[in-house]
Design an enzyme around this catalytic site. Structure first.
Site, mmCIF file in Angstrom:
data_model
loop_
_atom_site.group_PDB
_atom_site.id
_atom_site.type_symbol
_atom_site.label_atom_id
_atom_site.label_comp_id
_atom_site.label_asym_id
_atom_site.label_seq_id
_atom_site.Cartn_x
_atom_site.Cartn_y
_atom_site.Cartn_z
ATOM 1 N N HIS A 303 1.459 -8.412 1.650
ATOM 2 C CA HIS A 303 2.216 -7.272 1.118
ATOM 3 C C HIS A 303 1.538 -5.993 1.618
ATOM 4 O O HIS A 303 2.207 -5.078 2.060
ATOM 5 C CB HIS A 303 2.237 -7.336 -0.407
ATOM 6 C CG HIS A 303 3.158 -6.354 -1.051
ATOM 7 N ND1 HIS A 303 4.468 -6.183 -0.643
ATOM 8 C CD2 HIS A 303 2.970 -5.483 -2.077
ATOM 9 C CE1 HIS A 303 5.045 -5.256 -1.393
ATOM 10 N NE2 HIS A 303 4.165 -4.802 -2.262
ATOM 11 N N GLU A 314 -4.453 -8.029 -3.947
ATOM 12 C CA GLU A 314 -3.906 -9.117 -3.139
ATOM 13 C C GLU A 314 -5.022 -9.960 -2.533
ATOM 14 O O GLU A 314 -4.905 -11.190 -2.437
ATOM 15 C CB GLU A 314 -3.000 -8.550 -2.042
ATOM 16 C CG GLU A 314 -2.215 -9.601 -1.295
ATOM 17 C CD GLU A 314 -1.167 -9.007 -0.365
ATOM 18 O OE1 GLU A 314 -0.314 -9.770 0.116
ATOM 19 O OE2 GLU A 314 -1.196 -7.775 -0.121
ATOM 20 N N LYS A 335 3.171 -3.824 7.637
ATOM 21 C CA LYS A 335 3.591 -2.534 7.103
ATOM 22 C C LYS A 335 2.831 -1.388 7.771
ATOM 23 O O LYS A 335 3.292 -0.244 7.754
ATOM 24 C CB LYS A 335 3.372 -2.473 5.590
ATOM 25 C CG LYS A 335 4.377 -3.281 4.772
ATOM 26 C CD LYS A 335 4.140 -3.086 3.280
ATOM 27 C CE LYS A 335 5.149 -3.840 2.429
ATOM 28 N NZ LYS A 335 4.947 -5.301 2.429
ATOM 29 N N HIS A 340 6.742 0.482 4.385
ATOM 30 C CA HIS A 340 7.154 -0.357 3.267
ATOM 31 C C HIS A 340 8.666 -0.219 3.091
ATOM 32 O O HIS A 340 9.158 0.804 2.610
ATOM 33 C CB HIS A 340 6.423 0.076 1.995
ATOM 34 C CG HIS A 340 6.605 -0.860 0.844
ATOM 35 N ND1 HIS A 340 7.558 -1.848 0.833
ATOM 36 C CD2 HIS A 340 5.950 -0.966 -0.339
ATOM 37 C CE1 HIS A 340 7.487 -2.522 -0.298
ATOM 38 N NE2 HIS A 340 6.518 -1.995 -1.027
#
Length: 415
Positions: A303, A314, A335, A340
């Site tokens: 992510h 994370e 990203k 994002h």
């Protein structure tokens, strides 16, 4: 259990208006982050974003239809057209008649909301564009795909914030496994490139703002100098198909969609639970669903939002879910290049996992100049340069406001 495979890909992203362009940018470590052009951002603290560039809706739909769509819907229809063409299904009316759509959309047509509210207030509450509601509501992208291509299976929209794309894929996987559909178009779409969203995320102190002199360096997951996420936009569609059905029609098969896991923190409206237990549980559930062990996973697309809470949290999840295998895991946050993309994030990053398997390439995390080890980021995030290597199993994770955790797992196809 019915086996599910990926037979088509379509994408509109800040780093390319096709899968080929997007993947070439990933391999080149190219940033799509630049000064905002979709609206006048001179009055805003945040003056850069990851915008889709040079998109021409007329290539994918008639101009009259395009005028009735918000940007996220236009991107979704374009990505669906590319994915259907890629899968050789565009003219297969029999299969498409029964096909379903699962689309992740976190917010919807926010630029329509903004402009229509201005008209509403400026007119003394007397006027707004007549297509306001049909353009802004999140389900309209899935509906427009169904209308454009004649799909008459379910057309469902999943809204779990930044996990929407991952969760839409997971629901599509379950649909095919259950025997309800043989073909599903699944993915995500989002465009919140407007002042309303800019200020909304800015007041939450979520956006990066200190790199206006060189926006390409603004998104720096796991790096000591990270200061927030960079808003992206776009749409990604994967054609998911039951394996025997795909073989029978001679379809190209990119990868197996092997597993999905989802949980909810049940903790906070915007912040992830710092203990990371529910995110780790989603990872474990996804691996179990895919029939793989932690040591089988070669690549994890993080992510990796470039926020302090996400990146360290994370990393903690990966330690919990993978144990000692976390130290050998190849991780990256793409990203850093495409920003994002909110409701599209999980779908775009799933597509990147599929291409990583197909081409045997670990994408880099660009702008990772000094890993924030003291801040809890102590794994291998593939800094600045990708790696050519065989990938049998790839995983992607996305985590959204409200504590939504969605994980997807892809495998190289074997008979």
């Amino acid at each position: 259990m019915r086996k599910v495979v990926v037979t088509g890909l379509g994408c509109v992203s800040p780093i390319g208006n096709s899968v080929e362009e997007t993947w070439a940018s990933i391999r080149a470590g190219k940033s799509g982050i630049a000064t905002i052009t979709h609206y006048d951002a001179s009055a805003f603290k945040v003056k850069y974003a990851a915008e889709v560039k040079n998109f021409e809706a007329d290539k994918y739909m008639d101009p009259q239809s395009a005028r009735k769509m918000a940007r996220f819907s236009k991107y979704a229809v374009a990505a669906a057209k590319m994915a259907l063409d890629d899968s050789n299904l565009t003219d297969n009316k029999e299969d498409l008649d029964n096909a379903a759509v699962y689309l992740g959309v976190g917010i919807g047509g926010l630029e329509i909301t903004e402009s229509s509210m201005k008209s509403y207030f400026d007119s003394g509450f007397k006027r707004m564009p007549p297509m306001t509601i049909p353009q802004l509501i999140p389900n309209e992208a899935a509906a427009n795909i169904s209308i454009k291509f004649g799909l008459h299976g379910v057309a469902h929209t999943i809204a779990t914030a930044c996990a929407s794309g991952s969760d839409a894929l997971g629901q599509a996987l379950d649909n095919i496994r259950a025997g309800r559909s043989d073909i599903v178009l699944a993915g995500g779409a989002e465009s919140t490139q407007n002042g309303f969203a800019n200020l909304g995320f800015t007041v939450l102190q979520a956006l990066s703002s200190k790199w206006a002199d060189d926006p390409s360096k603004a998104c720096r997951p796991f790096d000591k100098q990270r200061d927030g996420f960079v808003m992206g936009e776009g749409a990604t569609i994967l054609v998911l198909e039951e394996y025997e059905h795909a073989k029978a029609r001679g379809a190209k098969i990119y990868a197996e969609f092997a597993g999905y896991g989802a949980t909810c923190d049940g903790y906070h409206l915007t912040a992830p639970n710092p203990d990371g237990i529910m995110g780790a549980r989603a990872m474990t559930l996804a691996m179990k669903d895919a029939g793989v062990k932690p040591e089988d996973v070669t690549y994890y697309n993080a992510h990796g939002t470039s926020t302090h809470l996400n990146d360290s949290g994370e990393t903690a999840m990966l330690h919990m879910a993978f144990g000692e295998a976390a130290k050998k895991l190849h991780i990256s946050s793409t990203k850093s290049m495409h920003g994002h993309c909110l409701g599209d994030a999980g779908a775009l990053e799933a597509m990147i996992c599929v291409k990583a398997i197909e081409e045997g390439y670990i994408p880099p995390t660009i702008n990772l100049d000094e890993v924030d080890v003291e801040g809890g980021c102590d794994l291998d995030y593939t800094p600045n340069k990708g790696i050519d290597m065989n990938i049998d199993v790839a995983m992607s994770g996305n985590f959204g406001f409200g504590g939504h955790n969605g994980i997807v797992v892809f495998k190289k196809v074997s008979e």
